[in-house]
Design a protein around this motif. Sequence first.
Motif, PDB file in Angstrom:
ATOM      1  N   MET A  54       0.778  -1.247  -0.017  1.00  0.00           N
ATOM      2  CA  MET A  54      -0.052  -0.214  -0.003  1.00  0.00           C
ATOM      3  C   MET A  54       0.924   1.193   0.000  1.00  0.00           C
ATOM      4  SD  MET A  54      -2.661   1.080   2.979  1.00  0.00           S
ATOM      5  CE  MET A  54      -3.826   0.122   2.517  1.00  0.00           C
ATOM      6  N   ASN A  55       0.465   2.331  -0.583  1.00  0.00           N
ATOM      7  CA  ASN A  55       1.174   3.468  -0.495  1.00  0.00           C
ATOM      8  C   ASN A  55       0.153   4.614  -0.103  1.00  0.00           C
ATOM      9  OD1 ASN A  55       3.115   5.354  -0.372  1.00  0.00           O
ATOM     10  ND2 ASN A  55       4.172   4.480  -2.210  1.00  0.00           N
ATOM     11  N   VAL A  56       0.421   5.603   0.336  1.00  0.00           N
ATOM     12  CA  VAL A  56      -0.295   6.866   0.864  1.00  0.00           C
ATOM     13  C   VAL A  56       0.370   8.067   0.099  1.00  0.00           C
ATOM     14  CG1 VAL A  56      -1.116   8.304   2.421  1.00  0.00           C
ATOM     15  CG2 VAL A  56      -0.902   5.939   3.240  1.00  0.00           C
ATOM     16  N   VAL A  57      -0.366   8.803  -0.950  1.00  0.00           N
ATOM     17  CA  VAL A  57       0.309   9.841  -1.213  1.00  0.00           C
ATOM     18  C   VAL A  57      -0.438  11.032  -1.049  1.00  0.00           C
ATOM     19  CG1 VAL A  57       0.789  10.805  -3.642  1.00  0.00           C
ATOM     20  CG2 VAL A  57       1.093   8.317  -3.450  1.00  0.00           C
ATOM     21  N   GLY A  58       0.348  12.206  -0.876  1.00  0.00           N
ATOM     22  CA  GLY A  58      -0.303  13.631  -0.558  1.00  0.00           C
ATOM     23  C   GLY A  58       0.164  14.553  -1.479  1.00  0.00           C
ATOM     24  N   ALA A  59      -0.610  15.257  -1.951  1.00  0.00           N
ATOM     25  CA  ALA A  59      -0.123  16.428  -2.982  1.00  0.00           C
ATOM     26  C   ALA A  59      -0.079  17.707  -2.511  1.00  0.00           C
ATOM     27  CB  ALA A  59      -0.974  16.178  -4.267  1.00  0.00           C
ATOM     28  N   THR A  60       0.734  18.354  -2.553  1.00  0.00           N
ATOM     29  CA  THR A  60       0.671  19.859  -2.126  1.00  0.00           C
ATOM     30  C   THR A  60      -0.568  20.454  -2.805  1.00  0.00           C
ATOM     31  OG1 THR A  60       2.166  20.802  -4.000  1.00  0.00           O
ATOM     32  CG2 THR A  60       3.126  19.930  -1.961  1.00  0.00           C
ATOM     33  N   GLU A 113       1.833  19.648  -9.456  1.00  0.00           N
ATOM     34  CA  GLU A 113       1.758  19.449 -10.845  1.00  0.00           C
ATOM     35  C   GLU A 113       2.441  18.082 -11.360  1.00  0.00           C
ATOM     36  OE1 GLU A 113       0.178  21.961 -13.623  1.00  0.00           O
ATOM     37  OE2 GLU A 113      -0.798  21.465 -11.585  1.00  0.00           O
ATOM     38  N   ARG A 114       3.430  17.693 -10.539  1.00  0.00           N
ATOM     39  CA  ARG A 114       4.388  16.391 -11.093  1.00  0.00           C
ATOM     40  C   ARG A 114       4.508  15.525  -9.647  1.00  0.00           C
ATOM     41  NH1 ARG A 114       6.984  21.351 -11.212  1.00  0.00           N
ATOM     42  NH2 ARG A 114       6.498  21.518 -13.403  1.00  0.00           N
ATOM     43  N   PRO A 115       4.923  14.412  -9.972  1.00  0.00           N
ATOM     44  CA  PRO A 115       5.110  13.342  -9.003  1.00  0.00           C
ATOM     45  C   PRO A 115       6.163  13.771  -7.692  1.00  0.00           C
ATOM     46  CG  PRO A 115       4.930  12.246 -10.907  1.00  0.00           C
ATOM     47  CD  PRO A 115       5.037  13.684 -11.351  1.00  0.00           C
ATOM     48  N   GLY A 116       7.222  14.646  -8.246  1.00  0.00           N
ATOM     49  CA  GLY A 116       8.063  15.090  -7.327  1.00  0.00           C
ATOM     50  C   GLY A 116       7.448  16.101  -6.445  1.00  0.00           C
ATOM     51  N   GLU A 117       6.387  16.733  -6.716  1.00  0.00           N
ATOM     52  CA  GLU A 117       5.638  17.688  -5.801  1.00  0.00           C
ATOM     53  C   GLU A 117       4.565  16.846  -4.828  1.00  0.00           C
ATOM     54  OE1 GLU A 117       6.321  21.236  -8.630  1.00  0.00           O
ATOM     55  OE2 GLU A 117       4.507  20.243  -8.735  1.00  0.00           O
ATOM     56  N   THR A 118       4.705  15.562  -4.907  1.00  0.00           N
ATOM     57  CA  THR A 118       3.926  14.572  -3.954  1.00  0.00           C
ATOM     58  C   THR A 118       4.591  13.729  -2.868  1.00  0.00           C
ATOM     59  OG1 THR A 118       3.735  12.898  -5.436  1.00  0.00           O
ATOM     60  CG2 THR A 118       2.135  14.295  -5.773  1.00  0.00           C
ATOM     61  N   ALA A 119       4.176  13.827  -1.472  1.00  0.00           N
ATOM     62  CA  ALA A 119       4.940  13.062  -0.558  1.00  0.00           C
ATOM     63  C   ALA A 119       4.383  11.627  -0.356  1.00  0.00           C
ATOM     64  CB  ALA A 119       4.826  13.867   0.562  1.00  0.00           C
ATOM     65  N   ALA A 120       5.115  10.416  -0.385  1.00  0.00           N
ATOM     66  CA  ALA A 120       4.707   9.172  -0.307  1.00  0.00           C
ATOM     67  C   ALA A 120       5.713   8.363   0.530  1.00  0.00           C
ATOM     68  CB  ALA A 120       4.326   8.472  -1.746  1.00  0.00           C
ATOM     69  N   VAL A 121       5.159   7.199   0.738  1.00  0.00           N
ATOM     70  CA  VAL A 121       6.015   6.012   1.481  1.00  0.00           C
ATOM     71  C   VAL A 121       7.115   5.654   0.540  1.00  0.00           C
ATOM     72  CG1 VAL A 121       6.080   4.044   2.913  1.00  0.00           C
ATOM     73  CG2 VAL A 121       4.216   5.703   3.257  1.00  0.00           C
ATOM     74  N   GLU A 122       8.500   5.766   0.853  1.00  0.00           N
ATOM     75  CA  GLU A 122       9.460   4.896   0.171  1.00  0.00           C
ATOM     76  C   GLU A 122       9.503   3.366   0.358  1.00  0.00           C
ATOM     77  OE1 GLU A 122      14.095   6.076  -1.268  1.00  0.00           O
ATOM     78  OE2 GLU A 122      13.369   6.812   0.656  1.00  0.00           O
ATOM     79  N   GLU A 167       3.706  -2.375   8.374  1.00  0.00           N
ATOM     80  CA  GLU A 167       4.695  -1.218   8.589  1.00  0.00           C
ATOM     81  C   GLU A 167       5.199  -0.570   7.503  1.00  0.00           C
ATOM     82  OE1 GLU A 167       6.289  -0.300  11.289  1.00  0.00           O
ATOM     83  OE2 GLU A 167       5.264  -1.634  12.873  1.00  0.00           O
ATOM     84  N   PRO A 168       5.519   0.656   7.149  1.00  0.00           N
ATOM     85  CA  PRO A 168       6.195   1.221   6.037  1.00  0.00           C
ATOM     86  C   PRO A 168       7.666   0.741   6.018  1.00  0.00           C
ATOM     87  CG  PRO A 168       6.082   2.497   8.065  1.00  0.00           C
ATOM     88  CD  PRO A 168       5.190   1.396   8.442  1.00  0.00           C
ATOM     89  N   ASN A 169       7.925   0.455   4.944  1.00  0.00           N
ATOM     90  CA  ASN A 169       9.205  -0.044   4.498  1.00  0.00           C
ATOM     91  C   ASN A 169      10.633   1.043   5.120  1.00  0.00           C
ATOM     92  OD1 ASN A 169       8.080  -1.554   1.615  1.00  0.00           O
ATOM     93  ND2 ASN A 169       8.538  -2.731   3.518  1.00  0.00           N
ATOM     94  N   ARG A 170      10.163   2.032   4.696  1.00  0.00           N
ATOM     95  CA  ARG A 170      11.000   3.196   5.114  1.00  0.00           C
ATOM     96  C   ARG A 170      10.113   4.331   5.198  1.00  0.00           C
ATOM     97  NH1 ARG A 170      13.753   0.523   1.255  1.00  0.00           N
ATOM     98  NH2 ARG A 170      12.846   1.412  -0.750  1.00  0.00           N
ATOM     99  N   GLY A 171      10.659   5.723   5.212  1.00  0.00           N
ATOM    100  CA  GLY A 171      10.020   6.955   5.392  1.00  0.00           C
ATOM    101  C   GLY A 171       9.298   7.662   4.425  1.00  0.00           C
ATOM    102  N   VAL A 172       9.151   8.513   4.597  1.00  0.00           N
ATOM    103  CA  VAL A 172       8.138   9.418   3.724  1.00  0.00           C
ATOM    104  C   VAL A 172       9.066  10.480   2.830  1.00  0.00           C
ATOM    105  CG1 VAL A 172       6.096  11.277   3.294  1.00  0.00           C
ATOM    106  CG2 VAL A 172       5.843   9.127   4.954  1.00  0.00           C
ATOM    107  N   ARG A 173       9.102  10.587   1.726  1.00  0.00           N
ATOM    108  CA  ARG A 173       9.803  11.778   1.030  1.00  0.00           C
ATOM    109  C   ARG A 173       9.030  11.919  -0.217  1.00  0.00           C
ATOM    110  NH1 ARG A 173      12.306  10.125  -3.621  1.00  0.00           N
ATOM    111  NH2 ARG A 173      12.761   7.883  -3.954  1.00  0.00           N
ATOM    112  N   PHE A 174       9.410  13.037  -0.811  1.00  0.00           N
ATOM    113  CA  PHE A 174       8.817  13.741  -1.905  1.00  0.00           C
ATOM    114  C   PHE A 174       9.283  12.981  -3.115  1.00  0.00           C
ATOM    115  CE2 PHE A 174       7.101  17.071   0.638  1.00  0.00           C
ATOM    116  CZ  PHE A 174       6.034  17.429   0.003  1.00  0.00           C
ATOM    117  N   GLY A 175       8.480  12.314  -4.185  1.00  0.00           N
ATOM    118  CA  GLY A 175       8.950  11.685  -5.363  1.00  0.00           C
ATOM    119  C   GLY A 175       9.090  10.275  -5.044  1.00  0.00           C
TER     120      GLY A 175
END
Length: 452
Positions: free
Chosen positions: A300-306, A310-319, A330-338
Amino acid sequence: MRTPAPDTRPVALSVAGSDAGGGAGIQADLKTMEAHGVFGTSAVTAVTAQNTRGVESTHVLPVEEVEAQVEAVLSDFDVRAVKTGMLGTEAVVSAVADRAVDLDVPVVVDPVMVAATGDRLLDPGAEAAYEDLLAAATLATPNADEAAVLTGVEVGDRATAVEAGEALRGMGADAALVKGGHVPGDVVRDTLVTAEGVETFEHPRVDTDATHGSGCALASAIAARLARGDPLVGAVEAGVSFLGRAVRYHLDVGEGPGAVHHLAALRDRAAREPTAEAVEGVVRRFVDADVSAVVPEVGMNVVGATPYAERPGETAAVEGRITRTLSGVEPNRGVRFGASSHVARFLLSAREFDPSLRFAVNCRFDGAVEAALAELDGPTVELDRSAEPDPEVEGQTMDWVARRAFEQAADTPAAVYDRGDVGKEAIARVLAPDAGTAVSRVLALAEAVEGE
């Protein structure tokens, strides 16, 4: 007593008219320059009484006052770029041209000559004086109507835009950006003609009339980039991208169409940290509630957009996504943009139809989940992935999914699901305008599935 910590940044000068409504002219230029990290200075050529509905009156300043402002700025500030807009009279155009010739900095000339109504704003003498100003221009940024006035070339396609650009270079400008906003069509094409060749920048037209001041914003963005030392092509590309976002996310102010959002890109950057924190909060809720019942095999992934993404690099998600473990999820790693591609592209495509959408979550889909979808607080849509085209670019796939979903739904879907196809896992995609709604919808699915 505290130690001062001054901020040093490039300086740019705008020579243009004042817009009482704040959407164009000097006001737009200074906002745009500030958004690009440049200190904006100004020399006002005219005062206009206008708002989002139109211009009510104009008062042009004497040329001596314009010259005095220019000299006051240049004598004190290390100006790295100059942008010109509405100059008003032949005397002002000539005076600015005379001063610009001696400047060893980039000069961006936005030849404000034709109103949006098609009316000519300058007398023939002032129009003719622009030839001297163009000779000092690093870049001229006419729209199609202004290019026709300056060159006699009626711009209607790429070939005529290039012809007009070459004609402007023949008049002395180092380069010309012939803007396509006034040329009909679903795609806007801005054509940059330089000594090295031709660059075309294309972007979908935004369906809005809130474009007043867009030419000021674009020229100022380019000038600000040049003041920071960017190369010309890079400055133009960044300026076009900036303007696209400023027009799409325009400000709904006034009784007219509204105003270009000069700070949209700045607000987008400011929203990154809160967006990432919101995604982290959603992930914690899913871990605490153990949503194993709706986590798909691929994770599963959770994606949040500002708000202005306008592009994937401007959305935050679970790496690496959220996966099932022996003790829950459990999340595999932390949250980062892109960090997300597939789910992020789906969310961005959905935002083309409802820009208020901010979050998307991919969930498992089977018979139990299908029954649980009835628990959601909004419409759900089933897609037949076997009818999906086979594009080479993943983003096009998500465009198709979002477009079909919104075509089938009477309102913004709470979830879009499909039963999969050969090589494609069945998936339910939850959409939400905020983090709280994303949590409540996914938890409603998980609880309903567990209760089966």
